[in-house]
Design a protein around this motif. Structure first.
Motif, PDB file in Angstrom:
ATOM      1  N   CYS A   1       0.722  -1.223   0.080  1.00  0.00           N
ATOM      2  CA  CYS A   1       0.074   0.214   0.317  1.00  0.00           C
ATOM      3  C   CYS A   1       0.892   1.273   0.017  1.00  0.00           C
ATOM      4  O   CYS A   1       1.938   1.364   0.972  1.00  0.00           O
ATOM      5  CB  CYS A   1      -0.765   0.025   1.251  1.00  0.00           C
ATOM      6  SG  CYS A   1      -1.764   1.423   1.385  1.00  0.00           S
ATOM      7  N   GLY A   2       0.818   2.083  -0.888  1.00  0.00           N
ATOM      8  CA  GLY A   2       1.457   3.237  -1.020  1.00  0.00           C
ATOM      9  C   GLY A   2       2.740   3.146  -1.771  1.00  0.00           C
ATOM     10  O   GLY A   2       3.511   4.327  -1.906  1.00  0.00           O
ATOM     11  N   LYS A   3       3.096   1.793  -1.976  1.00  0.00           N
ATOM     12  CA  LYS A   3       4.304   1.783  -2.739  1.00  0.00           C
ATOM     13  C   LYS A   3       4.464   1.217  -4.116  1.00  0.00           C
ATOM     14  O   LYS A   3       5.569   0.561  -4.578  1.00  0.00           O
ATOM     15  CB  LYS A   3       4.991   0.720  -1.754  1.00  0.00           C
ATOM     16  CG  LYS A   3       5.477   1.173  -0.187  1.00  0.00           C
ATOM     17  CD  LYS A   3       5.810   0.239   0.670  1.00  0.00           C
ATOM     18  CE  LYS A   3       5.909   1.086   2.030  1.00  0.00           C
ATOM     19  NZ  LYS A   3       5.922  -0.049   3.363  1.00  0.00           N
ATOM     20  N   ALA A   4       3.304   1.035  -4.472  1.00  0.00           N
ATOM     21  CA  ALA A   4       3.102   0.366  -5.797  1.00  0.00           C
ATOM     22  C   ALA A   4       3.963   1.102  -7.183  1.00  0.00           C
ATOM     23  O   ALA A   4       4.271   2.455  -6.669  1.00  0.00           O
ATOM     24  CB  ALA A   4       1.867   0.364  -6.498  1.00  0.00           C
ATOM     25  N   PRO A   5       4.369   0.578  -7.862  1.00  0.00           N
ATOM     26  CA  PRO A   5       5.299   1.280  -8.891  1.00  0.00           C
ATOM     27  C   PRO A   5       4.503   2.452  -9.777  1.00  0.00           C
ATOM     28  O   PRO A   5       4.999   3.049 -10.869  1.00  0.00           O
ATOM     29  CB  PRO A   5       5.670   0.148  -9.864  1.00  0.00           C
ATOM     30  CG  PRO A   5       4.810  -0.913  -9.807  1.00  0.00           C
ATOM     31  CD  PRO A   5       4.198  -0.616  -8.288  1.00  0.00           C
ATOM     32  N   ALA A   6       3.314   2.189  -9.873  1.00  0.00           N
ATOM     33  CA  ALA A   6       2.501   3.447 -10.777  1.00  0.00           C
ATOM     34  C   ALA A   6       1.296   3.621  -9.706  1.00  0.00           C
ATOM     35  O   ALA A   6       0.868   2.585  -9.027  1.00  0.00           O
ATOM     36  CB  ALA A   6       2.203   3.052 -12.105  1.00  0.00           C
ATOM     37  N   LEU A   7       0.406   4.648  -9.874  1.00  0.00           N
ATOM     38  CA  LEU A   7      -0.739   4.901  -9.197  1.00  0.00           C
ATOM     39  C   LEU A   7      -1.789   4.145  -9.678  1.00  0.00           C
ATOM     40  O   LEU A   7      -2.635   3.447  -8.739  1.00  0.00           O
ATOM     41  CB  LEU A   7      -1.313   6.362  -9.261  1.00  0.00           C
ATOM     42  CG  LEU A   7      -0.519   7.271  -8.456  1.00  0.00           C
ATOM     43  CD1 LEU A   7      -0.947   8.681  -8.908  1.00  0.00           C
ATOM     44  CD2 LEU A   7      -0.588   7.155  -6.938  1.00  0.00           C
ATOM     45  N   GLU A   8      -1.811   3.612 -10.660  1.00  0.00           N
ATOM     46  CA  GLU A   8      -2.891   2.794 -11.491  1.00  0.00           C
ATOM     47  C   GLU A   8      -2.821   1.269 -10.820  1.00  0.00           C
ATOM     48  O   GLU A   8      -3.605   0.729 -10.687  1.00  0.00           O
ATOM     49  CB  GLU A   8      -2.793   2.787 -13.059  1.00  0.00           C
ATOM     50  CG  GLU A   8      -3.420   3.798 -13.607  1.00  0.00           C
ATOM     51  CD  GLU A   8      -2.484   4.972 -13.766  1.00  0.00           C
ATOM     52  OE1 GLU A   8      -1.201   5.241 -13.353  1.00  0.00           O
ATOM     53  OE2 GLU A   8      -2.703   6.172 -14.045  1.00  0.00           O
ATOM     54  N   GLU A   9      -1.445   0.798 -10.517  1.00  0.00           N
ATOM     55  CA  GLU A   9      -1.176  -0.197  -9.951  1.00  0.00           C
ATOM     56  C   GLU A   9      -1.654  -0.282  -8.430  1.00  0.00           C
ATOM     57  O   GLU A   9      -1.984  -1.427  -8.100  1.00  0.00           O
ATOM     58  CB  GLU A   9       0.299  -0.772 -10.117  1.00  0.00           C
ATOM     59  CG  GLU A   9       0.763  -0.869 -11.513  1.00  0.00           C
ATOM     60  CD  GLU A   9      -0.167  -2.128 -11.984  1.00  0.00           C
ATOM     61  OE1 GLU A   9      -0.171  -3.251 -11.414  1.00  0.00           O
ATOM     62  OE2 GLU A   9      -0.778  -2.064 -12.945  1.00  0.00           O
ATOM     63  N   GLU A  10      -1.621   0.638  -7.908  1.00  0.00           N
ATOM     64  CA  GLU A  10      -2.185   0.851  -6.368  1.00  0.00           C
ATOM     65  C   GLU A  10      -3.823   0.392  -6.471  1.00  0.00           C
ATOM     66  O   GLU A  10      -3.982  -0.353  -5.619  1.00  0.00           O
ATOM     67  CB  GLU A  10      -2.329   2.309  -5.941  1.00  0.00           C
ATOM     68  CG  GLU A  10      -0.831   2.997  -5.589  1.00  0.00           C
ATOM     69  CD  GLU A  10       0.045   2.323  -4.407  1.00  0.00           C
ATOM     70  OE1 GLU A  10       0.650   3.050  -4.294  1.00  0.00           O
ATOM     71  OE2 GLU A  10      -0.632   1.656  -3.574  1.00  0.00           O
TER      72      GLU A  10
ATOM     73  N   TYR B   1       8.819  -6.123  -8.057  1.00  0.00           N
ATOM     74  CA  TYR B   1       7.462  -6.178  -8.739  1.00  0.00           C
ATOM     75  C   TYR B   1       7.291  -7.371  -9.659  1.00  0.00           C
ATOM     76  O   TYR B   1       6.475  -8.006  -9.889  1.00  0.00           O
ATOM     77  CB  TYR B   1       7.239  -4.941  -9.492  1.00  0.00           C
ATOM     78  CG  TYR B   1       5.697  -4.637  -9.598  1.00  0.00           C
ATOM     79  CD1 TYR B   1       5.058  -4.658 -10.663  1.00  0.00           C
ATOM     80  CD2 TYR B   1       4.890  -4.531  -8.368  1.00  0.00           C
ATOM     81  CE1 TYR B   1       3.523  -4.520 -10.841  1.00  0.00           C
ATOM     82  CE2 TYR B   1       3.678  -4.460  -8.135  1.00  0.00           C
ATOM     83  CZ  TYR B   1       3.001  -4.208  -9.530  1.00  0.00           C
ATOM     84  OH  TYR B   1       1.518  -4.147  -9.278  1.00  0.00           O
TER      85      TYR B   1
END
Lengths: 254, 330, 93
Positions: free
Chosen positions: A29-38, A94
């Motif tokens: 949470c909050g650490k994904a490589p792109a906002l869309e991936e969040e 990832y």
């Protein structure tokens, strides 16, 4: 073992795998490589924890010793947990996160597909809803495996490394034990040979498209999750996940 | 409040005579409550102010995931875990809607995010505070989302179309966040152990003032407020919104059976509002400047996620390119 | 994300008759755009139809000031993202 004992075990396996994998995804949470991936990761995690709850509730009814779904999730220690070892592996990069997801999703997809025709109506019902969700999970994770495998040199290297380090946990996904066999015989659980075949078929297809090399079919496999013997990771996962319930055991409301 | 300190570039309002014909037409549209859309002419100051405000609002949503992300792996029941996960996901979504609205003004998402990571862009001060016990999840939903809602409901009528519509969508989704947060606290106060009740009061003690600070400085200390109000980017003053929030929140606080860390908080029969103590403005400005408890960690987490994710995004582009070429060759 | 293209998203709800413009997403390709759009714009709805179109593929009508002044609620003009039309419930908010 009796069919009922096997069924309880089987349900806990389904629940625990979903729960632990959902927990690993929550760590991102909050650490994904792109906002869309969040969005995508949390969507998968929500589905998994929601499914876990359904399986836990059914298991609690059958176990019938006063424990509810929350007690099963938050008050069982590592040796009582029945999740597949694949699900407790750490997120790392990832490529590993998606690799773990992919290997699990293929198993999960074919398992649920079979469970929709289970002779146990409750299971069939839960599985039908879950299958829609997991079909989408599988689509996403297989696409990422392909993107990484056939993307840049760096992503290819990372994805191949991920396949290599996760391979030893794939055996457990498709190697049946007594519980699986009892379930299959009762028409409750999937045909174990077919499941293995389907899993290998799809994994090989996707890895080939991704220009990746699978591990050897006779590679040494690390197993034990299904009977409560886990990797060192699970203890830490549960310590974090269960902390509040353990620190405040008398609290009945949260 | 996402515009806690947004520069409009205007030291004072222009008079009608000082405005160009386009500026006059524009201002008339705004006064007539007509929405300004992406292709319309707009003063450069209006465009820039909006980009700053919307981007800061978007940054706030994304950074806002972190204080809650801090507890999502420790949520104490399946229900609470699912609720918190859904809330966090909504916040990511809100950030995305807002960045989209911002892009209609010609801003680049990557550039704006880079500014955030360099410490050159602001985001709501509240997210620089740590979440230290489970009750913080309740207090954040109740107080922080509560404060945000007060601001956002009003922003639904902001002059810029895409921003207004994003606010409408966000408000629709946000309504349950505040209720959820409050329910966490209410359940713990009603049926919890003494330790749980202490958690609730502790959470309120730490988050009360930071929540009030979300509304920004007094309006007489906010020179940019005037221009923002004239352009209807901002619809109500900071102090007005803050008072609205306090007036609606204090009864809820009393219903919980808790107190606020403010000895001056009391109902004023004459004014029909609650009087409250003076905010520690030194703390407010310190936090905005980067010297709050968690500023460093919040930015570091966001920066690492995007920087370390570069190879992921590049791989996706490379793969898409290969697929395209294969399709063309076929 | 400048590495990922901007796509406009159009959604037709279960009981809707046509696709409405709801916003935009960034993605590396159309497939990803579809999934990102689904995750962002339809996670509370079932059975919707989604269209994604690269933003630069869209030709928009020029906006006349008069048009905008007198047809404010009929949002036909867009360059990038504009959002949900005002939902019916907005009166209650």
């Amino acid at each position: 073992m009796t069919q009922t004992e096997a069924l309880k075990e089987y349900l806990l396996r389904l629940a625990d795998s979903d729960m632990i994998l959902g927990q690993r995804l929550c760590e991102l949470c909050g650490k994904a490589p792109a906002l869309e991936e969040e969005m995508a990761l949390m969507n998968v995690a929500l589905d998994l924890v929601g499914q876990a709850r359904n399986w836990y509730e059914y298991a609690a009814e059958l176990i019938d010793d006063g424990r509810d779904a929350d007690k099963l999730a938050f008050r069982r220690d590592a040796h009582e947990y029945r999740n597949l070892l694949m699900t407790e592996q750490p997120n790392e990069d990832y490529a590993v996160t998606m690799g773990r997801q992919f290997f699990f999703d293929v198993y999960h997809y074919f398992t649920l597909k079979s469970l929709t025709e289970s002779s146990d109506e409750r299971i069939a019902g839960i599985a039908a809803k879950a299958l829609k969700e997991v079909t989408y999970h599988l689509r996403r994770s297989s696409e990422w495996v392909k993107r990484f495998g056939d993307g840049t040199e760096e992503s290819h290297r990372r994805m191949q490394d991920a396949v290599d380090i996760l391979w030893r946990f794939t055996g457990e996904l498709i190697t049946p034990d007594d519980t699986d066999r009892v379930m299959a015989e009762a028409g409750i659980g999937p045909d174990t040979d077919q499941l293995a075949k389907d899993w290998r078929g799809m994994v090989n297809e996707v890895l080939t498209q991704a220009t990746l090399t699978p591990g050897a079919e006779d590679a040494w496999m690390y197993m034990g999750g299904k009977h409560g013997e886990h990797t060192e990771h699970l203890g830490f996962i549960l310590a974090e996940m269960q902390f509040l319930q353990r620190a405040y055991p008398d609290a009945t409301t949260w | 409040m996402y515009a806690q300190l947004v520069e409009t570039g205007a030291k004072r309002l222009k008079t009608k005579e000082e405005m160009s014909p386009e500026e006059r037409d524009f201002q008339e549209k705004v006064y007539a409550e007509t929405k300004i859309e992406p292709k319309n002419w707009m003063p450069e100051g209006y465009r820039k102010t909006l980009i700053r405000q919307i981007s800061q609002h978007a940054h706030s949503e994304v950074v806002g995931m972190l204080p809650e992300g801090n507890w999502v792996t420790r949520a104490p029941t399946l229900k609470r875990k699912l609720q918190l996960m859904a809330k966090i996901q909504d916040e990511a979504g809100h950030g995305l809607y807002l960045y989209s609205a911002m892009e209609t003004l010609g801003a680049d998402r990557d550039e704006e995010i880079e500014k955030l990571h360099q410490g050159k862009a602001k985001y709501s001060s509240i997210f620089n505070y740590p979440t230290l016990n489970w009750a913080d999840m309740g207090a954040v939903g109740w107080l922080v989302d509560g404060a945000a809602i007060v601001n956002q409901v009003v922003l639904q009528r902001t002059s810029y179309g895409p921003y207004s519509r994003a606010m409408i969508r966000i408000c629709k989704e946000e309504s349950f966040h505040q209720r959820q947060g409050y329910q966490i606290l209410l359940d713990m106060m009603r049926e919890g152990t003494e330790e749980q009740k202490a958690m609730v009061q502790d959470a309120i003690n730490r988050l009360w003032w930071p929540a009030l600070m979300m509304f920004g400085p007094h309006d007489d200390e906010s020179p940019n407020s005037q221009q923002s109000m004239a352009w209807k980017i901002k619809r109500k003053s900071n102090d007005e919104l803050r008072q609205m929030f306090i007036d609606q929140t204090v009864p809820q606080l009393e219903f919980l059976g808790c107190t606020a860390p403010d000895p001056d908080l009391k109902w004023n029969e004459e004014t029909g509002h609650y009087d409250f103590g003076e905010i520690n403005w030194q703390e407010f400005y310190d936090v905005l400047k980067g010297n709050g408890p968690c500023n460093r960690e919040r930015i570091k987490t966001r920066k690492n996620a995007i920087d370390e994710g570069a190879w992921v995004r590049e791989a996706a582009v490379a793969y898409a390119e290969k697929q395209k070429q294969r399709a063309q060759a076929a | 994300m400048s590495e990922w293209r901007l796509y406009e998203v159009f959604v037709r709800s279960k009981h809707g008759l046509n696709h409405k413009h709801v916003g935009s997403v960034h993605a590396a390709d159309a497939e990803m755009a579809m999934e990102n759009a689904r995750d962002l714009y339809t996670r509370r709805n079932e059975g919707v139809s989604i269209w994604v179109v690269p933003s630069d593929a869209i030709t928009a009508s020029a906006s006349d000031e008069k048009e905008v002044l007198f047809d404010p609620s009929e949002d036909k003009v867009y360059r990038h993202a504009s959002f949900y039309k005002l939902p019916d419930e907005v009166g209650h908010m």
